[in-house]
Design a protein around this motif. Structure first.
Motif, PDB file in Angstrom:
ATOM      1  N   MET A  57      38.124  17.557 -49.102  1.00 37.59           N
ATOM      2  CA  MET A  57      38.610  18.311 -50.316  1.00 37.59           C
ATOM      3  C   MET A  57      39.887  18.510 -49.736  1.00 37.59           C
ATOM      4  O   MET A  57      40.085  18.871 -48.812  1.00 37.59           O
ATOM      5  N   THR A  58      41.031  18.032 -50.616  1.00 32.67           N
ATOM      6  CA  THR A  58      42.377  18.302 -50.400  1.00 32.67           C
ATOM      7  C   THR A  58      42.640  19.529 -50.288  1.00 32.67           C
ATOM      8  O   THR A  58      42.191  20.294 -51.619  1.00 32.67           O
ATOM      9  N   GLN A  59      43.545  20.250 -49.605  1.00 25.71           N
ATOM     10  CA  GLN A  59      43.833  21.753 -49.486  1.00 25.71           C
ATOM     11  C   GLN A  59      45.398  21.637 -49.400  1.00 25.71           C
ATOM     12  O   GLN A  59      45.960  20.765 -48.695  1.00 25.71           O
ATOM     13  N   PHE A  60      46.015  22.831 -49.912  1.00 24.51           N
ATOM     14  CA  PHE A  60      47.350  23.220 -49.605  1.00 24.51           C
ATOM     15  C   PHE A  60      47.549  24.501 -49.190  1.00 24.51           C
ATOM     16  O   PHE A  60      47.070  25.229 -49.778  1.00 24.51           O
ATOM     17  N   VAL A  61      48.482  24.532 -48.557  1.00 29.28           N
ATOM     18  CA  VAL A  61      48.757  26.112 -47.820  1.00 29.28           C
ATOM     19  C   VAL A  61      50.113  26.613 -48.148  1.00 29.28           C
ATOM     20  O   VAL A  61      51.090  25.755 -48.035  1.00 29.28           O
ATOM     21  N   SER A  93      47.806  31.617 -48.383  1.00 27.85           N
ATOM     22  CA  SER A  93      47.479  31.202 -49.631  1.00 27.85           C
ATOM     23  C   SER A  93      47.137  29.557 -49.372  1.00 27.85           C
ATOM     24  O   SER A  93      47.626  28.796 -49.120  1.00 27.85           O
ATOM     25  N   VAL A  94      45.547  29.376 -49.760  1.00 30.56           N
ATOM     26  CA  VAL A  94      44.976  28.083 -49.794  1.00 30.56           C
ATOM     27  C   VAL A  94      44.630  27.757 -51.145  1.00 30.56           C
ATOM     28  O   VAL A  94      43.832  28.510 -51.581  1.00 30.56           O
ATOM     29  N   VAL A  95      44.913  26.546 -51.796  1.00 30.66           N
ATOM     30  CA  VAL A  95      44.409  26.181 -53.068  1.00 30.66           C
ATOM     31  C   VAL A  95      43.917  24.705 -52.789  1.00 30.66           C
ATOM     32  O   VAL A  95      44.283  24.074 -51.771  1.00 30.66           O
ATOM     33  N   ASP A  96      43.178  24.401 -53.803  1.00 24.27           N
ATOM     34  CA  ASP A  96      42.736  23.030 -53.848  1.00 24.27           C
ATOM     35  C   ASP A  96      43.696  22.227 -54.790  1.00 24.27           C
ATOM     36  O   ASP A  96      44.607  22.426 -55.241  1.00 24.27           O
ATOM     37  N   GLU A  97      43.317  20.585 -54.765  1.00 26.26           N
ATOM     38  CA  GLU A  97      43.978  19.895 -55.630  1.00 26.26           C
ATOM     39  C   GLU A  97      44.123  20.106 -57.037  1.00 26.26           C
ATOM     40  O   GLU A  97      45.306  19.599 -57.516  1.00 26.26           O
ATOM     41  N   GLU A  98      43.544  21.031 -57.382  1.00 24.81           N
ATOM     42  CA  GLU A  98      43.571  21.609 -58.825  1.00 24.81           C
ATOM     43  C   GLU A  98      44.322  22.515 -59.021  1.00 24.81           C
ATOM     44  O   GLU A  98      44.630  23.234 -60.209  1.00 24.81           O
ATOM     45  N   GLY A  99      44.809  23.158 -57.834  1.00 24.03           N
ATOM     46  CA  GLY A  99      45.414  24.652 -57.833  1.00 24.03           C
ATOM     47  C   GLY A  99      44.735  25.959 -57.877  1.00 24.03           C
ATOM     48  O   GLY A  99      45.031  26.948 -57.932  1.00 24.03           O
TER      49      GLY A  99
END
Length: 66
Positions: free
Chosen positions: A1-5, A17-23
């Protein structure tokens, strides 16, 4: 799963804060502003991070240098 920090860095603590590709938020917390502590939380909470962004500096209106 792609994550953004997202990191909001201050002198004492860093909000993470960590979110997934759907925000959708996957994790949110604070860590001591220390390179090792920040790296540890990213590796444990977002091992598949695609991008990491950060904000530093003063954010209050009128608090800039004169």
């Amino acid at each position: 799963m792609t994550q953004f920090v997202g990191l909001d860095v201050s002198q004492k603590d860093t909000a993470v804060s960590v979110v997934d590709e759907e925000g959708r938020q996957m994790w949110r917390g604070k860590v001591k502003t220390d390179p090792t502590a920040i790296a540890d939380v990213i590796l444990s909470r977002a091992p598949d991070a695609k991008r990491i962004g950060f904000e530093t500096g003063r954010s209050r209106p009128g608090s800039g240098m004169h």
